[in-house]
Write a protein that holds these residues in place. Sequence first.
Motif, PDB file in Angstrom:
ATOM      1  N   TYR A  73       0.839  -1.207   0.000  1.00 39.00           N
ATOM      2  CA  TYR A  73       0.000   0.000   0.000  1.00 39.00           C
ATOM      3  C   TYR A  73       0.874   1.258   0.000  1.00 39.00           C
ATOM      4  CZ  TYR A  73      -3.520   3.226   2.128  1.00 39.00           C
ATOM      5  OH  TYR A  73      -4.365   4.268   2.425  1.00 39.00           O
ATOM      6  N   HIS A  74       2.003   1.225   0.723  1.00 42.14           N
ATOM      7  CA  HIS A  74       2.772   2.457   0.876  1.00 42.14           C
ATOM      8  C   HIS A  74       3.648   2.753  -0.345  1.00 42.14           C
ATOM      9  CE1 HIS A  74       6.354  -0.041   1.654  1.00 42.14           C
ATOM     10  NE2 HIS A  74       7.044   1.042   1.427  1.00 42.14           N
ATOM     11  N   ALA A  97       0.553   1.853  -8.243  1.00 41.27           N
ATOM     12  CA  ALA A  97      -0.475   1.069  -7.551  1.00 41.27           C
ATOM     13  C   ALA A  97      -1.311   0.264  -8.547  1.00 41.27           C
ATOM     14  CB  ALA A  97      -1.377   1.988  -6.736  1.00 41.27           C
ATOM     15  N   SER A 138       3.558   3.024  -3.578  1.00 40.24           N
ATOM     16  CA  SER A 138       3.295   4.027  -4.621  1.00 40.24           C
ATOM     17  C   SER A 138       2.998   5.392  -4.010  1.00 40.24           C
ATOM     18  CB  SER A 138       2.101   3.576  -5.466  1.00 40.24           C
ATOM     19  OG  SER A 138       0.944   3.493  -4.647  1.00 40.24           O
ATOM     20  N   LEU A 139       2.878   5.450  -2.685  1.00 39.99           N
ATOM     21  CA  LEU A 139       2.538   6.712  -2.032  1.00 39.99           C
ATOM     22  C   LEU A 139       3.752   7.367  -1.394  1.00 39.99           C
ATOM     23  CD1 LEU A 139      -0.664   5.274  -0.403  1.00 39.99           C
ATOM     24  CD2 LEU A 139      -0.607   6.990  -2.226  1.00 39.99           C
ATOM     25  N   LEU A 140       4.644   6.538  -0.865  1.00 37.48           N
ATOM     26  CA  LEU A 140       5.821   7.073  -0.186  1.00 37.48           C
ATOM     27  C   LEU A 140       6.997   7.249  -1.149  1.00 37.48           C
ATOM     28  CD1 LEU A 140       7.458   7.794   2.385  1.00 37.48           C
ATOM     29  CD2 LEU A 140       7.845   5.340   2.716  1.00 37.48           C
ATOM     30  N   VAL A 168       8.278   8.335  -4.054  1.00 37.69           N
ATOM     31  CA  VAL A 168       8.077   9.201  -5.218  1.00 37.69           C
ATOM     32  C   VAL A 168       9.082   8.869  -6.318  1.00 37.69           C
ATOM     33  CG1 VAL A 168       8.144  11.591  -6.003  1.00 37.69           C
ATOM     34  CG2 VAL A 168       7.119  11.021  -3.785  1.00 37.69           C
ATOM     35  N   PHE A 169      10.284   8.507  -5.908  1.00 38.54           N
ATOM     36  CA  PHE A 169      11.307   8.196  -6.920  1.00 38.54           C
ATOM     37  C   PHE A 169      10.853   7.022  -7.784  1.00 38.54           C
ATOM     38  CE2 PHE A 169      15.121   6.239  -8.612  1.00 38.54           C
ATOM     39  CZ  PHE A 169      15.886   7.317  -8.987  1.00 38.54           C
ATOM     40  N   ASP A 171      -4.683   7.840  -7.127  1.00 35.91           N
ATOM     41  CA  ASP A 171      -4.389   8.818  -6.087  1.00 35.91           C
ATOM     42  C   ASP A 171      -2.893   8.955  -5.841  1.00 35.91           C
ATOM     43  OD1 ASP A 171      -7.085   9.029  -5.616  1.00 35.91           O
ATOM     44  OD2 ASP A 171      -7.070   7.417  -4.131  1.00 35.91           O
ATOM     45  N   ASP A 172      -2.121   8.033  -6.385  1.00 34.72           N
ATOM     46  CA  ASP A 172      -0.797   7.836  -5.803  1.00 34.72           C
ATOM     47  C   ASP A 172       0.238   8.797  -6.363  1.00 34.72           C
ATOM     48  OD1 ASP A 172       0.457   5.201  -7.929  1.00 34.72           O
ATOM     49  OD2 ASP A 172      -0.780   6.929  -8.360  1.00 34.72           O
TER      50      ASP A 172
END
Lengths: 173, 173, 173, 418, 418, 418
Positions: D220-221, D237, D223-225, D227-228, D268-269
């Motif tokens: 879950y994290h 995601a 694609s959100l955390l 950024v690189f 959203d990611d």
Amino acid sequence: MTAVVPVAAAGFRPRVGWGQFEAAAVAALYDDYAALLDAGEYREWLELFVAEATYMVVSRENVERGLPLATIRCDSRAMLTDRVDAIIGTQFFDRRITRHMITAVRPVSLDAVTLGTTANFVCVETLVDEHSMIHSAGSYDDCIVAVEGILRFSSKIAIYDAPLVPTSLIVPL
Amino acid sequence: MTAVVPVAAAGFRPRVGWGQFEAAAVAALYDDYAALLDAGEYREWLELFVAEATYMVVSRENVERGLPLATIRCDSRAMLTDRVDAIIGTQFFDRRITRHMITAVRPVSLDAVTLGTTANFVCVETLVDEHSMIHSAGSYDDCIVAVEGILRFSSKIAIYDAPLVPTSLIVPL
Amino acid sequence: MTAVVPVAAAGFRPRVGWGQFEAAAVAALYDDYAALLDAGEYREWLELFVAEATYMVVSRENVERGLPLATIRCDSRAMLTDRVDAIIGTQFFDRRITRHMITAVRPVSLDAVTLGTTANFVCVETLVDEHSMIHSAGSYDDCIVAVEGILRFSSKIAIYDAPLVPTSLIVPL
Amino acid sequence: MQFSTAEVDEPIAVRRRWPDQGVSRVPYWVYTDPDLFAREQRVIFRGPSWNYVALSAEIPEPGDFVRTSVGDVPVIVTRDRHGVVHVVVNRCAHRGVVLCQAPSGNATTFTCPYHQWQYASGGRLLGLPFKKGVGGHGGMPDDFDNADHGLQRLAVTERHGVLFASFDDEMPALPDYLGPTNLGWFDRVFDGRELSVLGYQRQTVPANWKLMFENIKDPYHASLLHVFLVTFGLFRADNPSKTQMDSSGRHSVLVSQRSTQREVVGTDDIKRVQHDLELHDPRLLDPVREFPGAATVVMQTIWPNLIVQQQSNTLAMRQLVTRSVGEFELHWTFFGYADDDEEMTLRRLRQANLMGPSGLVSIDDSEVMRLAQRGAMIADDGIALLEMGGHDLEDTEHMVTEVAIRAFYDHYRSVMGL
Amino acid sequence: MQFSTAEVDEPIAVRRRWPDQGVSRVPYWVYTDPDLFAREQRVIFRGPSWNYVALSAEIPEPGDFVRTSVGDVPVIVTRDRHGVVHVVVNRCAHRGVVLCQAPSGNATTFTCPYHQWQYASGGRLLGLPFKKGVGGHGGMPDDFDNADHGLQRLAVTERHGVLFASFDDEMPALPDYLGPTNLGWFDRVFDGRELSVLGYQRQTVPANWKLMFENIKDPYHASLLHVFLVTFGLFRADNPSKTQMDSSGRHSVLVSQRSTQREVVGTDDIKRVQHDLELHDPRLLDPVREFPGAATVVMQTIWPNLIVQQQSNTLAMRQLVTRSVGEFELHWTFFGYADDDEEMTLRRLRQANLMGPSGLVSIDDSEVMRLAQRGAMIADDGIALLEMGGHDLEDTEHMVTEVAIRAFYDHYRSVMGL
Amino acid sequence: MQFSTAEVDEPIAVRRRWPDQGVSRVPYWVYTDPDLFAREQRVIFRGPSWNYVALSAEIPEPGDFVRTSVGDVPVIVTRDRHGVVHVVVNRCAHRGVVLCQAPSGNATTFTCPYHQWQYASGGRLLGLPFKKGVGGHGGMPDDFDNADHGLQRLAVTERHGVLFASFDDEMPALPDYLGPTNLGWFDRVFDGRELSVLGYQRQTVPANWKLMFENIKDPYHASLLHVFLVTFGLFRADNPSKTQMDSSGRHSVLVSQRSTQREVVGTDDIKRVQHDLELHDPRLLDPVREFPGAATVVMQTIWPNLIVQQQSNTLAMRQLVTRSVGEFELHWTFFGYADDDEEMTLRRLRQANLMGPSGLVSIDDSEVMRLAQRGAMIADDGIALLEMGGHDLEDTEHMVTEVAIRAFYDHYRSVMGL
Ligand code: FES
Ligand code: FES
Ligand code: FES
Ligand SMILES: [Fe+3]
Ligand SMILES: [Fe+3]
Ligand SMILES: [Fe+3]
């Protein structure tokens, strides 16, 4: 093609003369290096390298065991620029304020183009809500060239002594 | 009248030439500065400032937030003398032995009278019955003038990186 | 015969001129001193002393109390060689990697033969499986002579500030 | 001495009660209770588990050894003169001195500095000075038997060049321990080819060790955390992906597939993505396909101390070494294959920039683990939420789930009696 | 999650017994027992108390925020888009990450770095990525309600620009909490005029937090320890002065009045005074009267974490942040009034030399606190003596008393059940 | 306040059970259990024992004092105006401030910085400011009696210039405490001649304090660990030697005699010896005989905190100061005799190179203690073995034994109720 193994001499390298290089100018290069990193001016810091420069941060352990892996490996200033872009633009981390204490800058090799130097560093780091503490200590194994009379790094290897990095190594050494 | 806000540049200041100032003499000034503080010779240390000199120790936090408060604020050498009198004569504290490691001394501004310099410092402190430890790290933002050929500080701002001071800041930075 | 009490001046010693000594050459001597110790090249490090040189490591406590005991006392380079032999050949200890940060090298006495200098040091130590940490901080009180144009220590006293040594003091200061 | 792997007395389950909602909640005291940590050492790391200790390629020759740890127990991984691998506790049987300090080397005997007791690669006590005394005086009692005083030995197993050890002699074989699905993924990278060690990266992380597993078991994290990763299309995601556990839930694998393009789809990611960012030196990321199948990222977690990382062409063993309830060490052993050409080796070395203490991916993870630990330490009556993807423990075909973390804690609770 | 403010199980009063002489004695274990410290966090800082958190002037604009702590709980003090002030716990409701790291700033939403959960200034969960899954896969369960998963909120109250917060929703109004006498002194400095923040000073002190309150509630030491104050006539034991508590004893104020001269009167307190000392730059101390009444020093302690300091023209909030049983942080917020002219601002900035980590007064205090903690740590069966001024708990009209400390511990015992 | 020397409540013997084999085994928890350490402070260092505190020669003049510690209690050793020696706890009777910070000096009164309470050399409270109040206000209660509020005093005894102190007032005289044999060895070095202090060396060792006593009571290791000693013939396992305890086993002495030659005899102890090594400056080791008898090395351990070292001509008191269960300080006071000529003084100063934090002998010991502590910390169910020389507790005439350590733990168990 780029050497796989960092060309770091693990051991001591005897002093040579400064040759066509001015000791004061070399000292100024290291002073600017520290001042730029410690002010967080990473883009300006890139200017201290020539385009073909290689930059590596590697643990003494790997150097001494003859292993090619670096902790940060940039085979060109462009690759180093990509890392600076990441530090500035894509990575998540709490701010680190650093103080790079660089001492014992010594000329250890010399030819018509390049001055080889070694130096000691101790990097003190300050994190949000914490006291200042030692992040790492080690030595540099560098090559310096003059570009239109201005000194630049053509190669830099920062060898840190403690295999264990405290949390992360974000600001370049 | 004295500026309310310390005139510290939080960020990086590019190098200029040494002009009429001798790099070696500037280095000697900083070396004497450290040697005098670390020997506890605070009265002699005062002599490194001109009478009109301002001396401030400020947290980077206040500088960056544009807040005028300093941790030590002396608007004249006389006021700095009052602080030295207090350290020697009226304050109660266990002895601190310090080592001011000052590196990367760089010229950053120059006019007919004054040389502006920046530098890095790491102050190592030793308390009674304890090991030596880092007290603080930060940078200097100074002005230097020549008085009858002898270099003196006309202004000094020590900016410490960690907002939290370990216990107290007694020996000047 | 050798003095019983280390001739260390506990307090501050004012600056004199460099006289016939070149500041840069003195700086180079200290830089080589740090580089050799920090590379573990103890035998080569011995070459930085003249045969008659005395080398002492002593706590500030003993110096200030006027007590003659040193922590390491070598009344000749030969005796210092015996210690290096022991470090290399007979002592048991985990490897220590050191970084000697030497700053504020100042000329404090001068005669036809000898330059007296003082300096500050902070020694950062890295042990197996641990982070780099401060081992000790203190000051040097040295004598330097020229041997066929090459500078060497004729006497060196390293005075460490914290009476308590963390575990051991193995690598010379 | 031998470590007891027996249950411990203090009735933790009484002092500490898991939230009624079960494994979709995690009480913060699991990250902060020193007694719980001591119990984890006994029942998990010194209990019935296969702990990763080294790659066979690190000790190719007879006499080669490396130092490492199992939980917080220092051990030596040795290869004896006959080529047999042993794992022994790095503590002298006489009076407890940690006897080997070299990180690696070659030796067929190990001698304690204090009284020169000498041990074989397998821990057998070969001899001790003055055993029979000196000049008829002293020495060890007649009933002293070297065989009773060797270094403690661990059970050892190897599969395709990867070495595991256990304090429990009754362990099932590794394939049974991993289960068929995870064994398959394991064999994908460790297919029997000879491995070559590229080097090490090591770091301390001021967080409880379980936060590392949570992080890796948490697609879950990513694609959100990171950024690189997203910026350069290495992870999204909406990439084809899946999460697979073994039957116990203790092991898991996250599998994902790089997208071929970077256009923005309406997920959203991408809030923080730097659309304009381009690599100045594309060699930093020039992945080539080297494994069968479409998967480009495979992160496998093997209970209780290993993460097998394959991100593009960077391969690494991430070994967890616990230091205290609030800190662990992460040891990264980067490797390739003996038959890699220099170009491939260079590619792996450059992609290593993504991982480790300076990794352009892992910097983010170390930081959130540090901040999660600080959050857990605030007070011990907080509770974390694990409801993404529902409450179940089933394999999934997507990345929008915390199921692997739930499965991990389901196993953890049963082992710990919580 | 919510912190429970409930009583805790361990029966401290049983393990620890207060000396029979009552509050004229303090057992050293109150400074050294970690269990007691944990209990203090629950029943004092997270209990029914108004904790100082910030000055309104630090967050004047909508969206402004500052980070601070209540006891050892990190919180964010925010002003929402409508200008309403909120105090929320700085810990993500998902998996506990401390989400805000900036010491201050302007933002109307707070996003956690780990999975981008987004919160409003008041802590309400605004949204989370993939709540409905991606491409029909995953996402949160249907019964997931954002309203259940905001940041924990604290009750907030403001008086004349000073902000307090509480984990207890049933708190009395601040005036009732302070009581009439202390409210009066509070309103003397905070008279409704707009405040202006001059800056911060912060330090760690290796001592138990209660030693800070003892120090400020102890007028007895001022003329004996602070040679600088006495030397320059800022404080003398024979100055007109008084000590006033609220009815509970938890708050108190010390009021004193500078003497107009420096001649030596026959008090004991001048042994160490430097009679010959004169200021080289009198601007360091050129106090002007700015408040009604003759008082020149007013030190008010407000339970459980605030000292309001007025020494001549230097005004500061001293906020205590507990770190461990043996260490606290002291955060000094120096301020003036928006209508100060530059001369007055400079005066305040110069007089700030008396306070903070380098303060010519407070250096002495930090040092004795450090040495008192070392004394307390020697062994846990020592007892401190609080008999100066007798054994009672009544207000006094002089400085030769420890009554305010006795009153403090009287309240402390009742709250802690000791 | 007074320290209670009473037994403590927690039933350690129940929580911790000594191995059935008795003192030929040592469980590692004796080095790692913080509760046990707290108990040691109470029943050993603050219990019925004579703790070494200083040499009389350190405080020759009236008013001279030195700071030191008894266990982890800081004390001041003073000589009053009449020349009488006192030992007082360095903690103010008012509110616990550690009042003396100078390592040494000359003073006949000690004043606490906080409220200027003033004490005599013997700890008597001489006076306090404002005892009678100021201007009729405040002050101490009428029943306040200075006599009840002095610094805590310890019992003091001196023999031939060596000072010991005890929290127990019922202690036997030092000769009885030492027993005849150990008294004899004590008097060999302290024969009544005036001593002269050469200086101090101090170090912290990250190990439990008992490991220091084990090390000194262990002749077995000397010829195996200390290559320097053996290389230069200062110690060999086959040298004439003996180990002698007192009747309780708490004190012991190791006596050995340098060999006159360096040829290799067929002992095990020379594996690591550097046969070719010669001193470049023989002045580093030019021992001369100065004591009656053939002994050249006498290492005496006096319960609970002293080692008297005579190695060739280097004489030192090694004082143990406990810091925590895992760390102690070692304070070395090197001395000679007032009638030493400068040549002898120089000899002692040079031979001091063998001892202390840089000692060519003691470096080895500090390191193995550090590594033994790390071994003990691995887990708390390990056990050390003490069978060299058998299982008994009798004096021996050789070096191949651990008997003195067994005797030490025999006494330790009885004192600690283990
Ligand atoms: S402790 Fe290892 S040989 Fe004695
Ligand atoms: S922990 Fe904050 S969003 Fe997941
Ligand atoms: S604490 Fe010592 S005089 Fe008050
Ligand atoms: Fe991640
Ligand atoms: Fe005060
Ligand atoms: Fe020894």
